[in-house]
Scaffold this motif. Structure first.
Motif, short mmCIF file in Angstrom:
data_model
loop_
_atom_site.label_atom_id
_atom_site.label_comp_id
_atom_site.label_asym_id
_atom_site.label_seq_id
_atom_site.Cartn_x
_atom_site.Cartn_y
_atom_site.Cartn_z
N TRP A 20 0.81 -1.19 0.07
CA TRP A 20 -0.30 -0.36 -0.15
C TRP A 20 0.76 1.21 -0.32
O TRP A 20 0.61 2.00 -0.68
CB TRP A 20 -0.93 -0.27 1.46
CG TRP A 20 -1.60 -1.11 1.25
CD1 TRP A 20 -2.13 -1.85 0.75
CD2 TRP A 20 -3.08 -1.24 2.24
NE1 TRP A 20 -3.39 -2.71 0.43
CE2 TRP A 20 -3.53 -2.37 1.58
CE3 TRP A 20 -3.53 -0.55 2.96
CZ2 TRP A 20 -4.69 -1.96 2.90
CZ3 TRP A 20 -4.88 -1.23 4.11
CH2 TRP A 20 -5.71 -1.84 3.64
N LYS A 21 2.16 1.16 1.04
CA LYS A 21 2.09 2.14 1.12
C LYS A 21 3.32 2.49 -0.47
O LYS A 21 3.60 4.39 -0.84
CB LYS A 21 4.04 2.08 1.54
CG LYS A 21 3.51 2.15 3.35
CD LYS A 21 3.28 3.98 3.50
CE LYS A 21 2.74 4.15 4.72
NZ LYS A 21 3.74 4.82 5.95
N ARG A 22 3.48 1.53 -1.50
CA ARG A 22 3.94 2.65 -2.86
C ARG A 22 2.56 2.83 -4.12
O ARG A 22 3.57 2.86 -4.86
CB ARG A 22 4.71 0.85 -3.48
CG ARG A 22 5.70 0.47 -2.49
CD ARG A 22 6.91 -0.83 -3.26
NE ARG A 22 7.96 -1.37 -2.53
CZ ARG A 22 8.85 -0.40 -2.78
NH1 ARG A 22 8.67 0.54 -3.45
NH2 ARG A 22 10.19 -0.97 -1.81
N LEU A 23 1.58 3.00 -3.72
CA LEU A 23 1.16 3.37 -4.38
C LEU A 23 0.23 4.94 -3.43
O LEU A 23 1.13 5.86 -3.15
CB LEU A 23 -0.73 2.59 -3.72
CG LEU A 23 -0.97 1.19 -4.13
CD1 LEU A 23 -2.19 0.23 -3.83
CD2 LEU A 23 -0.56 0.88 -5.28
N ASN A 24 -0.05 5.08 -4.65
CA ASN A 24 -0.57 6.97 -5.06
C ASN A 24 -1.64 7.05 -4.51
O ASN A 24 -2.69 6.92 -4.46
CB ASN A 24 -0.84 7.43 -6.52
CG ASN A 24 -1.33 9.15 -6.90
OD1 ASN A 24 -0.33 9.50 -5.64
ND2 ASN A 24 -1.36 9.40 -7.70
N TRP A 25 -2.20 7.73 -3.30
CA TRP A 25 -2.60 8.17 -2.24
C TRP A 25 -2.43 9.99 -2.06
O TRP A 25 -3.69 9.87 -1.36
CB TRP A 25 -2.74 8.02 -0.23
CG TRP A 25 -2.36 6.38 -0.55
CD1 TRP A 25 -1.29 5.19 -0.38
CD2 TRP A 25 -3.22 5.39 -1.00
NE1 TRP A 25 -1.65 4.04 -0.44
CE2 TRP A 25 -3.06 4.16 -0.30
CE3 TRP A 25 -5.49 5.95 -0.08
CZ2 TRP A 25 -3.48 3.21 -0.19
CZ3 TRP A 25 -5.65 4.17 -0.05
CH2 TRP A 25 -5.39 3.42 0.24
N SER A 26 -2.28 10.69 -2.96
CA SER A 26 -2.10 11.80 -3.49
C SER A 26 -3.73 12.61 -3.62
O SER A 26 -3.72 14.11 -3.24
CB SER A 26 -1.59 11.98 -4.20
OG SER A 26 -1.33 11.74 -5.86
N GLY A 27 -4.69 11.33 -4.37
CA GLY A 27 -5.54 13.12 -5.24
C GLY A 27 -6.22 12.52 -3.64
O GLY A 27 -6.65 12.23 -2.59
N ARG A 28 -7.61 13.19 -3.74
CA ARG A 28 -8.43 13.31 -2.54
C ARG A 28 -9.32 12.73 -1.86
O ARG A 28 -9.34 12.16 -0.95
CB ARG A 28 -9.09 14.78 -2.77
CG ARG A 28 -10.48 15.77 -1.26
CD ARG A 28 -11.17 16.53 -1.91
NE ARG A 28 -12.25 16.93 -0.74
CZ ARG A 28 -13.05 17.74 -1.38
NH1 ARG A 28 -12.47 18.72 -2.02
NH2 ARG A 28 -13.47 18.12 0.27
N PRO A 29 -10.09 12.03 -2.97
CA PRO A 29 -10.68 10.38 -2.86
C PRO A 29 -9.61 9.44 -2.64
O PRO A 29 -10.24 8.99 -0.91
CB PRO A 29 -10.99 10.24 -4.13
CG PRO A 29 -11.09 11.60 -4.61
CD PRO A 29 -9.89 11.95 -4.75
N ALA A 30 -8.77 9.63 -2.62
CA ALA A 30 -8.02 8.15 -1.74
C ALA A 30 -8.17 8.79 -0.74
O ALA A 30 -7.44 7.97 0.50
CB ALA A 30 -6.46 8.06 -2.93
#
Length: 236
Positions: free
Chosen positions: A86-96
């Motif tokens: 999970w840490k390698r995924l892109n969580w930068s978007g507001r929904p994420a």
């Protein structure tokens, strides 16, 4: 395999209902001392089933808000065969970011590792380990236990399909050790590493690999692993 895994896999082999399999998943979560463990299966026709330790409230919220359409974990796993940290995924978007904040507020840990599994007739499943831990501690945990969890993911999926009667017509039948051997190779382990992990000799490992290769009609070991993955006979 570690004794803690052997015990749970033996119990899984005796499961003849989804409720019993879910209890085995909870036991596996407790033995590895993680926050949550999840198996979620989606059949080709859209039917879904899960064995998980998330709270019912979080599951209801996730479904009601259709979070699977924005979940970076689900979206990434649909596009690949390999495990997702999970840490390698892109969580930068507001929904994420909103999804992540909501999940932590409902008892999920900040770390996760998800393994996509593709089975017969379009079946897709996710096996997820979730925990509260710092990055260094989580890295040590995954290094120490990921081989175990790869095997556990495969066993849970296989047993769920057997209970549901969805094993797939015409699919070759591999023995548990044949599947274990191919799973280790699919995870990038050398033959020596795979033999050590499974506590067998390299000669015995070679026998299992060759037997699986012949059953799958594969030209070589690489072809056998790819064939087994494509047919959903092993999970990675």
């Amino acid at each position: 395999m570690a004794r803690k895994l052997d015990d749970v896999l033996e119990r899984m082999g005796d499961c003849d209902s989804l409720a019993q399999l879910e209890a085995a998943v909870v036991d596996l979560r407790d033995r590895y001392d993680v926050e949550h463990l999840v198996y979620h299966c989606v059949k080709a026709g859209g039917e879904q089933w899960a064995a998980l330790t998330y709270s019912k409230r979080w599951v209801d919220i996730y479904v009601e808000r259709d979070f699977q359409t924005i979940d970076p974990v689900v979206l990434s796993c649909f596009r690949r065969f390999t495990p997702v940290d999970w840490k390698r995924l892109n969580w930068s978007g507001r929904p994420a970011r909103m999804l992540l904040a909501e999940s932590i507020a409902h008892g999920l840990g900040n770390q996760g590792y998800s393994l996509p599994i593709r089975g017969p007739a379009g079946q897709f499943a996710l096996f997820t380990v979730n925990n509260k831990a710092g990055d260094d501690s989580w890295a040590r945990f995954t290094r120490a236990h990921m081989d175990d969890l790869l095997l556990a993911a495969h066993y849970v999926n296989e047993r769920a399909l057997a209970i549901e009667g969805a094993g797939g017509e015409g699919a070759p039948s591999l023995s548990p050790r044949e599947r274990d051997a191919l799973t280790m190779l699919a995870a990038g382990r050398s033959r020596a590493q795979a033999a050590e992990r499974l506590k067998i000799s390299e000669h015995t490992l070679r026998v299992y690999i060759e037997s699986a290769r012949h059953k799958l009609g594969a030209l070589n070991t690489t072809h056998a692993v790819a064939n087994a993955l494509a047919r959903g006979l092993i999970g990675l």
